[in-house]
Enzyme design. Structure first.
Site, PDB file in Angstrom:
ATOM      1  CB  THR A 208     -23.276  26.978  42.026  1.00  0.00           C
ATOM      2  OG1 THR A 208     -23.710  28.330  42.189  1.00  0.00           O
ATOM      3  CG2 THR A 208     -22.060  26.948  41.117  1.00  0.00           C
TER       4      THR A 208
ATOM      5  CB  CYS B 259     -22.253  36.102  41.458  1.00  0.00           C
ATOM      6  SG  CYS B 259     -23.717  35.363  42.118  1.00  0.00           S
TER       7      CYS B 259
END
Ligand code: PMP
Length: 384
Positions: free
Chosen positions: A70, A324
């Protein structure tokens, strides 16, 4: 519990746990300190960087350690955009990037950056003709994943690299699901920046890397003196050593090919049993080149949670698409981008095998399919 969620994360290899414990106990000093213990830590850091460079085919100076993919993705896109010449402001993302990465796209758009999305075909692969139309002289960065985390579909990285090279845009590739599963060609791809994450290849969570081509300038998102000024913050040495050990443990090229073939064969066996034993199974992206161990599918008209709950009761851990987003009941943005109606997308479950998956795991799931079928409520009859 049989673990069938390797695209969410993978179990750390024992060698990784050992390497991390050894660095935590023995080389805990700050790698920037000038004293002996600091220099010992600095040598561990340099050693890990060389191992990573060797395994991924880049130069040690091209490796920027981060807290995971990320952060590496953010660093690449924001960093390359900030360093782009005047007149290049547009950023392109594929429509099926990781959900966290698309949040960055939304943030950029809200801040006034022109953002566009390259669409995909119904089979989950990139629309190259659209990419070619969108990549123009005003584009600063194109951000494209190498392989999709939900469907496993592989993306045409080299073709897009030819388009970015022709127009002078920078290319960032999110190779988080690719590295560790497919042969990685840093030089062959022609990308300017590539992200990876250790926990997808049996390393620890919270550590990854951005490979940044020599000579390519970025503005750091977290400024500091570490990582040659490209990413500040005291290096997480145990995690970095774990990442390097995980890459080393993946083994040679031949091992990677053999492992991919093994997982493909296991998946083929599983997919044909799923189609035969359960009603109305549809497997997305089945006809295109995919990562070897993943199947994204729905079972008739049943919602994902219904099927996953029964699977868990029978001893199998799987997920609905990306980990997620699996807590929400929103349909997958990947399936939406493929034109799948929301009603069908809400049925999506992802089974993903990994290096630690065995024949016995797949045999056990195949043997449990008739029971799973009998446990599915009849009220939600199969969609015609
Ligand atoms: N990109 C892709 C394609 C992923 O699958 C993931 C993890 N699910 C990420 C980025 C985020 O990686 P990390 O957990 O290291 O931040």
């Amino acid at each position: 519990m049989i673990y069938l969620d390797h695209h969410a994360t993978t179990p750390p290899a024992q060698a990784v746990i050992d390497a991390m414990a050894s660095v935590m106990a023995g080389t805990w000093a700050n790698a920037s300190s000038k004293h002996g213990p600091g220099q010992a830590a600095s040598r561990v850091l340099a050693g890990a960087r060389s191992v990573v460079a060797q395994a991924l085919g880049c130069k040690p100076a091209e490796v920027v350690f981060t807290s995971g993919a990320t952060e590496a993705n953010h660093l690449a896109v924001r960093g390359l955009l900030a360093a782009a010449p005047e007149g290049r402001r547009r950023v392109l993302f594929s429509a099926v990037e990781h959900a966290g990465h698309l949040k960055l796209a939304r943030d950029l758009a809200e801040a006034g950056v022109p953002v566009d999305f390259i669409p995909v075909l119904p089979d989950g692969t990139l629309q190259l003709d659209a990419a070619s139309r969108l990549i123009g002289p005003d584009v600063a960065v194109v951000s494209l994943m190498a392989a999709n985390n939900e469907t496993g579909a592989l993306m045409p990285v080299a073709e897009v690299a030819a388009l970015t090279a022709a127009t002078g845009a920078r290319l960032h590739v999110d190779a988080t699901q690719w590295i560790g599963k497919q042969l990685f060609a840093w030089s062959g791809w022609g990308a300017d920046a590539v992200s990876c994450s250790a926990h997808k290849f049996n390393g620890p969570k919270g550590v990854g890397a951005l490979l940044l081509r020599q000579g390519v300038v970025i503005r750091p998102t977290v400024p500091g003196s570490q990582e040659r000024g490209r990413r500040g913050g005291t290096e997480n040495l145990p995690a970095i050593a774990g990442l390097a050990t995980a890459l080393e443990t993946l083994g040679a090229v031949a091992d990677l090919d053999a492992e991919a073939a093994r997982q493909s064969a296991l998946r083929a066996r599983l997919e044909s049993a799923l189609v035969t034993e359960l009603p109305g199974v549809h497997i997305w992206s089945r006809g295109v080149p995919r990562l070897p161990g993943v199947s994204l599918l729905r079972v008739g008209g049943w919602e994902a949670d219904v099927v996953l709950g029964r699977l868990e009761r029978l001893g199998f851990a799987a997920s609905s698409g990306a980990a997620c987003s699996s807590s929400g009941s929103e349909p997958s943005h990947v399936l939406r981008a493929m034109g799948v109606p929301d009603g069908e997308a809400l049925g999506a479950i992802r089974l993903s095998l990994g290096r630690t998956s065995t024949d016995a795991d797949v045999d056990a799931l195949i043997a449990a399919l008739p029971t799973l079928r009998s446990l599915l409520p009849t009220a939600q009859a199969v969609a015609a």
